[in-house]
Design a protein around this motif. Structure first.
Motif, short mmCIF file in Angstrom:
data_model
loop_
_atom_site.label_atom_id
_atom_site.label_comp_id
_atom_site.label_asym_id
_atom_site.label_seq_id
_atom_site.Cartn_x
_atom_site.Cartn_y
_atom_site.Cartn_z
N MET B 22 -19.11 38.11 38.66
CA MET B 22 -17.65 38.23 38.15
C MET B 22 -16.80 37.01 38.22
O MET B 22 -16.00 36.65 37.53
N ASP B 23 -16.79 36.46 39.45
CA ASP B 23 -15.85 35.37 39.52
C ASP B 23 -16.00 34.13 38.66
O ASP B 23 -15.41 33.35 38.77
N ARG B 24 -17.23 34.19 38.00
CA ARG B 24 -17.57 33.08 36.93
C ARG B 24 -17.22 33.59 35.66
O ARG B 24 -17.51 32.60 34.71
N TRP B 25 -16.45 34.62 35.48
CA TRP B 25 -16.18 35.03 34.05
C TRP B 25 -14.82 34.52 33.86
O TRP B 25 -14.00 33.79 34.76
N ILE B 30 -12.97 39.31 31.96
CA ILE B 30 -12.68 40.38 33.14
C ILE B 30 -11.91 41.70 32.60
O ILE B 30 -12.29 42.64 32.68
#
Lengths: 381, 139
Positions: B22-25, B30
């Motif tokens: 998710m932290d690469r979205w 998000i």
């Protein structure tokens, strides 16, 4: 004030509003409001004519709600055309309400929710608590159900079988919340039996009464299950049993056998036996044969295998079981029981443990685990 | 009418098709994901099938009884725990098929690139109360 008596007036009051031209959904809301007000007002100021009071209050609620929606001119016109509220008409639409609330276009859970509210007079909160879901969810379930049946004509003949399935579901849900759904199902089935003369309605009512009679003995104080053979028969409710048997006999005499009458007959034979050993298993097997002809349900054939095991010995029961698919729910539990009776404790213990892993509810799982543990302890592992 | 738990795993489930952390979205992706989850819960409330939904913090610890008069023993958190629950949704539906259908829809929540994550959700039935009329005749 007797809340059950108050709620018993729900269907006829609702029927009167609908007959006067109110649409079902709005009328149902108005009747709920009137019931809530009755609970508040009646204890201090009981009406002389409770039903007339409810009709008047509900009708006024309906008018208020309808007038408040100024945009809905058409309905407003309809309302103006209505005759002034007078004495309640002689027609009773209770039966029509049962049909509507169990309409085949509804999912089982919607039909159950709508029946409990519109026929049973329970509040959405009570129904939500009984089914352990949030009140908002239950409110949506009820209002969706009302929308689904909004186009159904009120005076259409319905199917008794669908109503019976809904009432059976309510009864079987048991006693999870603060509303006693089993008692409520009996009340609603009794009310239905008064509205329509039908042997299967009588059969279901008898079935419920006969099972309800054993209720107090089915679980130990710690919540664990007590098998039929170990239940304290002295504590069975003999009044309920007598009533159930009488209703069943009258239904059977009409010679229009159905699934519920056959199930009730089996329950009656159990209720009739002074001790577990004196149970007439031969007759029970015969009733399972009848039931199998009526329903062709694998569950019935599974139960029949148990009865055969009691009537003709465990080997015969296992032979009957061998013809059935072993993926059936409770197949392992039945097999375990028959193997234990047959003296094969190792197999029985293994199957009890397997049945426990597949059990659909906690009490049954614990019960089956205890059976496995009991046999393992006896085998001195 | 049966309740099912839809379990979402941080770790322990098979890999999702669109398996980007998710932290690469993007922030918008998000937001779109969160909105999908919220809308899903609101929609289920509307169909009368919603019971509960909660998310769990990833870090927890193990606790056990350590004998009379002694404080409980704690251990962890263990970074290497294989199975890690992220959260759940509880639904009340008419059939197992409906539970699977809804889990499939929930698994289609958008992730990286706005594409469905296709993540694996675990579907577990609740053990209910025993029925009034048992299917088991020797009860």
């Amino acid at each position: 004030m007797n809340e059950v008596l108050l709620r018993s007036l729900t269907p006829s009051v609702l029927g009167i509003l609908v007959r006067r031209g109110a649409d079902f959904a709005a009328a149902e809301d108005a009747v709920q409001d009137a019931l809530v007000q009755a609970v508040r007002v009646w204890p201090a100021d009981p009406p002389r004519d409770p039903k007339g009071w409810l009709v008047t209050v509900a009708w006024n609620r309906f008018l208020d709600a309808t007038r408040a929606e100024a945009a809905r001119r058409r309905r407003e016109d309809l309302v103006e055309d209505q005759p002034a509220p007078g004495p309640a008409p002689a027609v009773d639409d209770t039966l029509q309400l049962y049909f509507l609330c169990a309409h085949p276009s509804l999912t089982p859970s919607s039909a159950v929710a709508l029946t409990l509210r519109a026929v049973g007079g329970l509040t959405t909160r009570q129904i939500a608590q009984a089914y352990l879901v949030p009140e908002a969810t239950m409110a949506q379930r009820v209002s969706r159900a009302k929308r689904t049946v909004s186009g159904v004509r009120f005076d259409q003949p319905g199917d008794v079988a669908t109503v019976l399935r809904v009432l059976y579901l309510v009864f079987n849900e048991g006693y999870s919340g603060d509303v006693d759904l089993a008692a409520e199902a009996i009340r609603l089935t009794r009310q239905l039996a008064a509205a329509i003369d039908h042997p299967e309605v009588a059969g279901l009512l008898a079935l419920m009464l006969l099972h309800h009679a054993r209720r107090a003995t089915r679980t130990a104080p710690d919540g664990s299950l007590v098998p039929l053979a170990e239940q304290d028969r002295g504590r069975w409710d003999t009044e309920s049993i007598a009533e159930g048997v009488e209703i069943l006999q009258a239904a059977l005499a009409r010679d229009r056998l159905g699934e519920f009458q056959a199930q009730a007959a089996i329950a009656a034979l159990h209720a009739d036996a002074p001790t577990a050993e004196e149970t007439d298993w031969v007759q029970i097997v015969e009733w399972y044969d009848e039931l199998a002809l009526l329903t062709d349900s694998p569950v019935v054939r599974l139960n029949r295998a148990v009865a055969v095991g009691e009537a003709d010995g465990p080997r015969a029961g296992l032979a009957a079981l061998a013809a059935l698919d072993d993926s059936l729910p409770r197949h392992a539990a039945v097999a375990a029981y028959l193997h234990e009776r047959d003296g094969d404790l190792a197999t029985a213990a293994r199957l009890y443990a397997e049945a426990a892993r597949k059990a659909p509810n906690l009490a049954e799982r614990d019960h089956l685990t205890r059976q496995a543990a009991r046999l393992n302890a006896r085998r001195g592992r | 009418m049966a309740k099912y738990l839809l379990l979402k795993h941080y770790r322990g489930a098979p890999a999702a098709v669109n398996d980007v952390p998710m932290d690469r979205w993007t922030p918008e992706e998000i937001s779109a994901h969160v909105k999908y989850m919220n809308d899903f819960a609101v929609r289920l409330e509307g169909t009368g099938e919603f019971v509960d939904s909660k998310a769990l913090a990833p870090e927890g610890m193990f606790v056990r009884y350590d004998g009379e008069g002694r404080p409980p023993v704690t251990d962890g958190p263990f970074a290497e725990t294989k199975d890690l629950i992220a959260g759940w949704m509880v639904i009340d539906v008419d059939s197992y098929e409906r539970a699977v259908e809804l889990a499939g829809e929930l698994s289609a929540a958008p992730g990286a690139g706005g594409k469905p994550i296709h993540e694996w959700l675990e579907v577990r039935p609740f053990l209910a109360a025993p029925p009034t009329i048992s299917d088991c005749p020797h009860r």
